[in-house]
Write a protein that holds these residues in place. Structure first.
Motif, PDB file in Angstrom:
ATOM      1  N   UNK A  76      18.978  70.041  70.642  1.00 51.83           N
ATOM      2  CA  UNK A  76      17.876  70.007  69.871  1.00 51.83           C
ATOM      3  C   UNK A  76      17.744  70.605  68.765  1.00 51.83           C
ATOM      4  N   UNK A  77      17.368  69.897  67.499  1.00 51.13           N
ATOM      5  CA  UNK A  77      17.167  70.514  66.229  1.00 51.13           C
ATOM      6  C   UNK A  77      15.687  70.902  65.940  1.00 51.13           C
ATOM      7  N   UNK A  78      15.263  71.124  64.618  1.00 56.15           N
ATOM      8  CA  UNK A  78      14.229  71.346  64.162  1.00 56.15           C
ATOM      9  C   UNK A  78      13.615  69.961  63.640  1.00 56.15           C
ATOM     10  N   UNK A  79      14.147  68.753  63.943  1.00 54.84           N
ATOM     11  CA  UNK A  79      13.719  67.628  63.702  1.00 54.84           C
ATOM     12  C   UNK A  79      13.518  66.632  64.884  1.00 54.84           C
ATOM     13  N   UNK A  80      12.094  66.812  65.454  1.00 53.03           N
ATOM     14  CA  UNK A  80      11.632  66.219  66.597  1.00 53.03           C
ATOM     15  C   UNK A  80      12.168  64.606  66.612  1.00 53.03           C
ATOM     16  N   UNK A  81      11.830  63.850  65.589  1.00 50.54           N
ATOM     17  CA  UNK A  81      12.133  62.483  65.442  1.00 50.54           C
ATOM     18  C   UNK A  81      13.646  62.074  65.530  1.00 50.54           C
TER      19      UNK A  81
END
Length: 243
Positions: A76-81
């Motif tokens: 998981x990153x800070x970009x949900x898309x």
């Protein structure tokens, strides 16, 4: 003849059971038939499965376990898309890699999110709902209900993956291109900006290129080998791999 007891061997046993189910139908899958294909006794299998129904149940459960582990392994990153697109890529790759198990899980009549069958199905679905909810909360997708939004994605992507399993597309690469177009259209339809979707899709493709290429090769070779003889026994003088 010795029963196979290791977890790895159990996984291989269920893969063979799934192949019988997927290629010959549920009627062909029995404990006796599986024992015959494995070259072991029916009694050794009855220590693991009480009968056909439990065998099908275990085979469907095996896919969900592998499927859930694969989806949860996506960082998981800070970009949900971006995370959701990467998770969708993983959905496709693990389904194609374990296509026989996938068919059992989806076609056996056991699939139910409400009743959590196969076991772990509800938890996996809820985890994916959380990914859609992250996109909604970030203002990327305009869905009011994340669960309904995921159902839309799942319905379309499942159809696309099923077409790939039937080898409708001339090559895995063309199947991947069609799958990406399908996913991009769904994202835009759910409110994502086309420019952002194109950028995220390209980024996810670059990130997953090596993994996809390796997975496609393994999937293709494995499928070819199974079609040739999914239960081929080692020739004399060779050692059967454990599991």
């Amino acid at each position: 003849m010795k029963p196979v007891k290791t977890p790895l061997a159990r996984g291989r046993l269920l893969e063979i059971a799934a192949h019988i189910f997927a290629t010959e139908g549920a009627g062909a899958l029995t404990v006796r038939r599986l024992a015959q294909d494995l070259g072991t006794s029916t009694m050794s299998l009855y220590t693991h499965f009480s009968g056909k129904d439990q065998l099908i149940e275990a085979t469907a459960d095996e896919f969900v376990v592998r499927f859930a582990d694969a989806l949860r392994s996506v960082p998981l990153t800070d970009d949900p898309l971006f995370d959701f697109v990467c998770m969708s890529h993983r959905y496709r790759s693990v389904s194609l890699e374990h296509r026989d198990l996938y068919r059992v899980a989806l076609v056996s009549g056991r699939l139910s999110i409400a009743q959590d069958t196969p076991r772990g199905m509800k938890g996996m679905f809820d985890y994916c709902v959380g990914s859609v909810a992250r996109c909604r909360d970030a203002g990327v997708l305009k869905v009011l209900d994340a669960r309904q939004g995921l159902t839309i994605f799942w319905t379309a992507v499942h159809g696309q993956v099923t077409l790939e399993m039937e080898r409708v597309f001339p090559s895995p690469r063309s199947g991947l291109r069609a799958w990406e177009k399908c996913l991009a259209a769904l994202l835009v339809g759910q409110g994502a900006q086309r420019v952002q979707v194109d950028a995220v899709m390209a980024r996810a493709r670059r990130t997953a290129t090596s993994a996809h290429a390796a997975a496609e090769l393994v999937t293709s070779l494995t499928a070819d080998a199974k079609r040739a003889d999914p239960r081929r026994k080692p020739s004399k003088g060779t050692t059967a791999p454990k599991g």
